[in-house]
Design an enzyme around this catalytic site. Structure first.
Site, PDB file in Angstrom:
ATOM      1  N   ASP A 120      24.343   4.132   1.360  1.00  0.00           N
ATOM      2  CA  ASP A 120      24.257   2.901   2.131  1.00  0.00           C
ATOM      3  C   ASP A 120      25.565   2.638   2.880  1.00  0.00           C
ATOM      4  O   ASP A 120      26.527   3.408   2.793  1.00  0.00           O
ATOM      5  CB  ASP A 120      23.829   1.723   1.255  1.00  0.00           C
ATOM      6  CG  ASP A 120      24.877   1.274   0.246  1.00  0.00           C
ATOM      7  OD1 ASP A 120      26.064   1.621   0.412  1.00  0.00           O
ATOM      8  OD2 ASP A 120      24.518   0.543  -0.693  1.00  0.00           O
ATOM      9  N   LYS A 141      21.837  -0.756   5.302  1.00  0.00           N
ATOM     10  CA  LYS A 141      21.179  -1.978   5.772  1.00  0.00           C
ATOM     11  C   LYS A 141      22.273  -3.026   5.940  1.00  0.00           C
ATOM     12  O   LYS A 141      22.882  -3.463   4.966  1.00  0.00           O
ATOM     13  CB  LYS A 141      20.124  -2.443   4.780  1.00  0.00           C
ATOM     14  CG  LYS A 141      19.008  -1.432   4.560  1.00  0.00           C
ATOM     15  CD  LYS A 141      17.990  -1.916   3.530  1.00  0.00           C
ATOM     16  CE  LYS A 141      17.107  -2.999   4.081  1.00  0.00           C
ATOM     17  NZ  LYS A 141      16.259  -2.553   5.187  1.00  0.00           N
ATOM     18  N   MET A 199      27.039 -11.559   0.255  1.00  0.00           N
ATOM     19  CA  MET A 199      26.367 -11.726   1.554  1.00  0.00           C
ATOM     20  C   MET A 199      26.270 -13.195   1.952  1.00  0.00           C
ATOM     21  O   MET A 199      25.246 -13.680   2.420  1.00  0.00           O
ATOM     22  CB  MET A 199      24.969 -11.091   1.500  1.00  0.00           C
ATOM     23  CG  MET A 199      24.998  -9.596   1.185  1.00  0.00           C
ATOM     24  SD  MET A 199      23.378  -8.892   0.794  1.00  0.00           S
ATOM     25  CE  MET A 199      23.138  -9.492  -0.893  1.00  0.00           C
TER      26      MET A 199
END
Length: 276
Positions: free
Chosen positions: A42, A64, A179
């Site tokens: 990732d 992502k 996040m």
């Protein structure tokens, strides 16, 4: 060196690479890197970790990142199945820990549904290891006996309504948010509305445990404006609580790199004892 399990053809290992520093890889993770045929990684895996892949291994990017074109999760999961069925030793390498906001559970359940054998290798999650590299402990007995880990956005990219922000704000002395930078204004507003003090310490730790690490210390009330005025960008961990003040005494990395002196009493407890 302990005996490590064989990485068999047709198997998938779901492995956490830690927050960045390759020294934080587990023995199982380093072993997987040394034997994998294909590494599906990732966006948060540091290049220094990928450099440990065996010669000839294929690297496939499956990152992502919010707001940028990204492969769909179902496609990533099915790609793991496809590679395993082709007889490859498949390493799914994720930043941090695969089971902490890393979609590792989704990928593992897909492997189960397609009867693909797999192994889970935990990693050091950024909400602990990244904070440690910034000199901020997740817990300290003089500040908190509980800590809450939460995500700053849901699968649709907005602040999660499934989180009971009022009770989280009231019930946990320290919040560690993944996040959360994009929606920090909305999040801090909810926390203040629920009763958190506007002057409560808050810190952003960006690119934690890498040579690009940056830390911004601020408060709940100033967080949105301060981060907007800075050059900081995700990935970031956000921490709220009195533990942020401990950085004055525990920023070991800053002390090593800049020769900065550390405060032996960052909470002022000894000074209070002396004057009290």
């Amino acid at each position: 060196m302990p005996a490590l399990p064989a990485f068999e053809p047709g198997h998938v290992w779901l492995v956490g690479a830690g927050p960045g520093d390759p020294g934080l890889l587990t023995l199982h993770a380093a072993h997987a890197l040394a034997h994998a045929d294909v590494i599906v990684h990732d966006a948060l895996v540091d290049p220094a970790c990928l450099a440990l892949a065996r010669p000839g291994a294929t690297l496939e990017y499956a990152g992502k990142r919010g707001g940028k074109p990204s492969p769909k999760q179902r496609d990533i999961s099915l790609r793991l199945v496809e590679l395993a069925r082709a007889g490859k030793r498949v390493l799914r390498l994720k930043g941090g820990d695969p089971f902490v906001f890393g979609r590792g559970g989704e990928e593992a359940l897909t492997l189960v549904a397609h009867t693909v054998p797999f192994r889970i290798v935990p990693g050091v999650t950024a909400g602990i290891g990244g904070l440690a590299y910034a000199g901020i402990p997740a817990t300290h007995r003089d500040t908190n006996h509980a800590v809450t880990f939460l995500t700053g956005h849901d699968s649709s990219g907005v602040v999660p309504d499934a989180i009971d922000w009022h009770h989280v704000a009231k019930g946990s002395p320290v919040l560690v948010m993944y996040m959360a930078m994009k929606h920090i204004g909305a999040i801090t507003a909810r926390l203040i509305e629920a009763g958190r003090g506007p002057d409560e310490p808050l810190a952003f730790v960006c690119n934690a445990a890498t040579g690009r690490q940056q830390v911004l210390e601020t408060t709940l009330a100033r967080a949105e404006a301060d981060v907007a005025a800075s050059s900081l960008e995700p990935p970031a961990i956000v921490v709220v609580g009195e533990v942020v003040r401990l950085r004055a005494g525990l920023d070991w990395l800053g002390a090593l790199t800049a020769g900065r002196a550390l405060d032996p009493d960052p909470l002022g407890l000894r000074r209070q004892d002396e004057t009290g």
